[in-house]
Design a protein around this motif. Structure first.
Motif, PDB file in Angstrom:
ATOM      1  N   ARG A  64       0.627  -1.280   0.036  1.00  0.00           N
ATOM      2  CA  ARG A  64      -0.492  -0.312  -0.208  1.00  0.00           C
ATOM      3  C   ARG A  64       0.291   1.605   0.141  1.00  0.00           C
ATOM      4  N   GLY A  65       0.859   1.834  -1.146  1.00  0.00           N
ATOM      5  CA  GLY A  65       1.660   3.158  -0.836  1.00  0.00           C
ATOM      6  C   GLY A  65       2.585   3.474  -0.999  1.00  0.00           C
ATOM      7  N   ASN A  66       3.220   1.802  -1.885  1.00  0.00           N
ATOM      8  CA  ASN A  66       4.618   1.369  -2.233  1.00  0.00           C
ATOM      9  C   ASN A  66       3.990   0.904  -3.920  1.00  0.00           C
ATOM     10  N   ARG A  67       3.942  -0.296  -3.803  1.00  0.00           N
ATOM     11  CA  ARG A  67       4.042  -0.853  -5.126  1.00  0.00           C
ATOM     12  C   ARG A  67       2.271  -0.564  -5.737  1.00  0.00           C
ATOM     13  N   ILE A  68       1.410   0.076  -4.865  1.00  0.00           N
ATOM     14  CA  ILE A  68       0.360  -0.330  -5.283  1.00  0.00           C
ATOM     15  C   ILE A  68       0.262   1.648  -4.734  1.00  0.00           C
ATOM     16  N   ALA A  69      -0.487   3.020  -5.951  1.00  0.00           N
ATOM     17  CA  ALA A  69      -0.630   3.985  -4.642  1.00  0.00           C
ATOM     18  C   ALA A  69      -1.916   4.386  -5.130  1.00  0.00           C
ATOM     19  N   MET A  70      -2.310   5.382  -3.913  1.00  0.00           N
ATOM     20  CA  MET A  70      -3.857   5.539  -5.211  1.00  0.00           C
ATOM     21  C   MET A  70      -3.147   7.100  -4.233  1.00  0.00           C
ATOM     22  N   ILE A  71      -4.410   8.016  -5.324  1.00  0.00           N
ATOM     23  CA  ILE A  71      -4.915   9.695  -5.556  1.00  0.00           C
ATOM     24  C   ILE A  71      -6.426   9.461  -5.285  1.00  0.00           C
ATOM     25  N   PHE A  72      -7.331  10.470  -4.519  1.00  0.00           N
ATOM     26  CA  PHE A  72      -8.206  10.850  -4.512  1.00  0.00           C
ATOM     27  C   PHE A  72      -8.841  12.222  -4.658  1.00  0.00           C
ATOM     28  N   GLN A  73     -10.491  11.851  -5.032  1.00  0.00           N
ATOM     29  CA  GLN A  73     -11.238  13.329  -5.288  1.00  0.00           C
ATOM     30  C   GLN A  73     -10.180  15.013  -4.584  1.00  0.00           C
ATOM     31  N   ASP A  74     -10.651  14.749  -3.924  1.00  0.00           N
ATOM     32  CA  ASP A  74      -9.833  15.918  -2.706  1.00  0.00           C
ATOM     33  C   ASP A  74      -8.856  15.618  -1.744  1.00  0.00           C
ATOM     34  N   PRO A  75      -7.425  16.389  -2.815  1.00  0.00           N
ATOM     35  CA  PRO A  75      -6.243  16.524  -2.770  1.00  0.00           C
ATOM     36  C   PRO A  75      -6.421  17.190  -0.429  1.00  0.00           C
ATOM     37  N   LEU A  76      -7.061  17.500  -1.045  1.00  0.00           N
ATOM     38  CA  LEU A  76      -6.718  18.622   0.557  1.00  0.00           C
ATOM     39  C   LEU A  76      -6.989  18.112   1.960  1.00  0.00           C
ATOM     40  N   SER A  77      -8.171  17.055   1.949  1.00  0.00           N
ATOM     41  CA  SER A  77      -8.313  16.458   3.183  1.00  0.00           C
ATOM     42  C   SER A  77      -7.510  15.223   2.823  1.00  0.00           C
ATOM     43  N   ALA A  78      -6.490  14.767   1.970  1.00  0.00           N
ATOM     44  CA  ALA A  78      -5.543  14.171   1.605  1.00  0.00           C
ATOM     45  C   ALA A  78      -4.535  14.104   2.444  1.00  0.00           C
ATOM     46  N   LEU A  79      -4.271  15.548   2.157  1.00  0.00           N
ATOM     47  CA  LEU A  79      -2.448  16.379   2.314  1.00  0.00           C
ATOM     48  C   LEU A  79      -2.464  16.571   3.961  1.00  0.00           C
ATOM     49  N   ASN A  80      -1.888  16.429   4.494  1.00  0.00           N
ATOM     50  CA  ASN A  80      -1.438  16.740   5.926  1.00  0.00           C
ATOM     51  C   ASN A  80      -1.502  18.718   6.444  1.00  0.00           C
ATOM     52  N   PRO A  81      -2.639  19.036   6.909  1.00  0.00           N
ATOM     53  CA  PRO A  81      -1.785  20.341   6.644  1.00  0.00           C
ATOM     54  C   PRO A  81      -1.063  20.568   7.649  1.00  0.00           C
ATOM     55  N   VAL A  82      -0.085  20.803   8.478  1.00  0.00           N
ATOM     56  CA  VAL A  82       0.735  21.135   9.371  1.00  0.00           C
ATOM     57  C   VAL A  82       2.090  20.654   8.802  1.00  0.00           C
TER      58      VAL A  82
END
Lengths: 323, 334
Positions: free
Chosen positions: B94-112
């Motif tokens: 997960r996140g290594n050999r198979i990665a994923m991106i989502f509709q809403d990048p803001l909630s997938a990114l860490n704001p701090v």
């Protein structure tokens, strides 16, 4: 016949925590009876602010809005209130636009009560007619908004907008939250309503393909300005503004034999901040055809053909010929 | 472009996802099979509730269980069955050999955390890179996704990025460990149309450069038509049609696929009224017997509601689940 809606040099600005924002910057538009004008632009272009100003949800900073010849800015509060039934609105998110504790019947009856239909039996009859007109079954009258599906809620929103026999309905992204099968149902309903009672629509959307379907004329907005207005077929076949061309090129097509993403000419860059729009032509930071003059001198909207206007220095010759 | 040019990198057989709810067991994904090869884009398309996002989440077992119950014959990836892998081993995929991106990048990114630090975090987790080397690689990745001035932008926080730039940053994070498969779940749905075209073009060219398999999940037939090599159409948790992109758009075989195409406004071909699909998508709690689309289908007859149609080869390397398919393809259908 005279226009039901005329907007001249309208300015809408907001004072926000981030500073002064001019969302609508000197826009003029008109809408004939029974006509649909599509207003297309990307987020932050000011299209929703324009819609809100027309239905008196925000106060314009300058310019005029005339409804059936009455200038809203010179009228008293009471006179403006009396003009409200003439212009109604349908919102993108019907769930947020409908009171969750009111039954469908109450939602439709409220505007009738507020605007003077005193006879309860007449109100009930009108509610029944409205529900039938938008394809909601009579037994739904006691339902709450959450008991409807998304498409049915939008039908209810349309019925409410129709309640007072408006001459203009501002439709702000009315099908953007709906799946494609429901989108078709709602777009067809809007067309049937218009054919039945000659209401005009200002149809606001980010989706050019939806607007090309529903509108007679299309206006393209970019950062608070209208950059092009044309009859829908002229806009599609002979787009004059580089931004309009970019929007058409970017539109995903369902013809993979001819249109593949790898072959697309895609306009670069992001939308500049509307708080600090570029000087000159607002597109010049992204425009592939920009030249020196574009960065300093703002192009004015000028006629280049029948009902076709564009604000772009590339068309000076065509403007001179048309004039 | 039909069938598979090269062997499958991910092979899914009879994936089934059920949710335990107070009202009973709901089947969100029903015996779904597909595979995708290196360098290929498979699109999974359908309307809300069809199970396309649940499928994406189930492949990486990202659904909380309970209430979700993920089953099936297998999800084969690089010789391992992801359905039967221990959680620890799955974390290395997960996140290594198979990665994923989502509709809403803001909630997938860490704001701090700065964008650069978030890429470095992924690099530390999945590759041996540390310190200055990791930082260099993070800047390279931002450059790879065409972020201007990548060295400077690496120290920005996500809120300083526009929507399109955030999605580029998400793609950079997803690509950090050089995945074999990228799953993109509605990656451009929240973006403006010009930015959407930029991101799809970027995904398309990165996929070619890196030889990744791309699984693109979308509700938008136009996005699918321009980006995919192969298309899988879902309705009510089931695959109803799978064809090469050219075959599908030249002649959709399932009445649902055809209806979806005809409901869509097309500026090239203006009509006064669009073809509506009557009714609404059925509730998973109350699926009709037989073909789930039958109650809304213009060519359905009694047999359609009696038995569930089998997925049959369409003769061009694709498949369709409809006993009336030849009729739908013949153009007789309104």
């Amino acid at each position: 016949m005279s226009n039901v809606l005329e907007i001249n040099d309208l300015v809408v600005s907001y004072r926000t925590a981030r500073g002064h924002l001019t969302a609508v910057d000197g826009i003029s538009l008109h809408l004939a009876p029974g006509e649909t004008l599509g207003l297309v632009g990307e987020s932050g272009c000011g299209k929703s602010s324009l819609g809100k100003a027309i239905v008196q949800l925000v106060e314009p900073s300058a310019g005029s809005i005339r409804v059936e010849g009455h200038d809203l800015s010179t009228r008293s509060r009471a006179e403006r209130r009396a003009l409200r039934p003439k212009i109604q609105m349908v919102f993108q998110d019907p769930m947020g636009a409908l009171d969750p504790r009111q039954q469908a019947g109450t939602i439709l009856e409220t505007p009738l009560k507020l605007h003077g239909l005193r006879d309860a039996a007449a109100r009930r009859a009108r509610v029944a007619t409205l529900m039938e007109q938008v394809g909601l079954r009579p037994e739904f009258i006691d339902r709450l908004p959450h008991e409807f599906s998304g498409g049915q809620r939008q039908r209810l929103g349309i019925a409410r907008a129709l309640a007072l026999n408006p001459s203009v309905i501002v439709c702000d992204e009315p099908v953007s939250a709906l799946d494609v099968s429901l989108q078709a149902q709602v777009l067809n309903l809007l067309r049937r309503v218009q054919q039945a009672q000659k209401v005009s629509y200002l149809f606001i959307s980010h989706d050019l393909s939806v607007v090309e379907h529903i509108a007679d004329r299309v206006a393209i907005m970019y950062l608070g300005k209208i950059v092009e207005v044309a009859p829908r077929s002229a806009l599609w076949r002979t787009p004059a503004h580089p931004y309009t061309r970019a929007l058409i090129e970017a539109l995903p097509r369902t013809d993979p034999a001819r249109h593949r993403i790898a072959d697309k000419q895609v306009i670069g860059g992001d939308l500049p901040s509307p708080y600090n729009p570029p000087a000159g032509c607002r597109l010049h930071t992204r425009c592939p055809l920009a030249f020196a003059r574009c960065a300093v001198e703002e192009p004015k909207l000028a006629t280049i053909g029948d009902g076709h206007s564009v604000a772009c220095h590339l068309h000076d010759a065509a403007v001179a010929k048309a004039a | 472009m039909t069938a598979h040019a090269s062997p499958a990198v991910l092979d899914v057989a009879d994936l089934t996802v059920r949710f335990r709810t107070p009202t009973g067991l709901l089947t969100a994904v029903d015996q779904l099979s597909f595979s995708v090869s290196a360098g290929e884009t498979l699109a999974i398309v359908g309307e809300s509730g069809c199970g396309k996002s649940v499928t994406a989440m189930a492949l990486l077992r990202l659904l909380r269980s309970p209430p979700a119950e993920i089953g099936g014959r297998h999800v084969l990836f690089e010789g391992q069955d992801l359905l039967r892998l221990r959680e620890r081993a799955l974390r290395n995929i997960r996140g290594n050999r198979i990665a994923m991106i989502f509709q809403d990048p803001l909630s997938a990114l860490n704001p701090v955390l700065t964008v650069g630090d978030q890429i470095i975090e992924t690099l530390k987790r999945h590759t041996g890179l540390r310190g200055a080397a990791a930082h260099r690689r993070a800047v390279e990745l931002l450059d790879l996704v065409r972020i201007p001035e990548p060295a400077r932008r690496a120290s920005d926080y996500p809120h300083r990025f526009s929507g399109g730039m955030r999605q580029r940053a998400m793609i950079a994070i997803a690509l950090a460990a050089s995945p074999a498969v990228l799953i993109a779940d509605e990656p451009t749905t929240a973006l403006d149309v010009t930015v959407q075209a930029q991101i799809l073009k970027l995904l398309n060219s990165l996929q070619r450069e890196l030889g990744m398999a791309l699984i693109l999940i979308s509700h938008d037939l136009g996005v699918v038509a321009e980006t995919a090599d192969r298309v899988l159409v879902m309705y009510a948790g089931r695959k109803v049609e799978e064809r090469s992109v050219l075959d599908l758009f030249a002649g959709p075989l399932h009445p649902y696929t055809r209806a979806l195409m005809r409901a869509r406004p097309r500026p090239e071909e203006l009509r006064e009224f669009l073809d509506e699909i009557p009714g609404i998508v059925p509730s998973l709690a109350d699926l009709p017997p037989g073909c789930a689309f039958a109650p809304r289908c213009s060519v359905a007859y009694e047999a359609c509601s009696a038995t569930r149609p089998a997925l049959l080869p369409s003769g061009d390397g694709g498949a369709v689940a409809c006993i009336r398919a030849p009729l739908a393809a013949g153009g007789v259908v309104a």
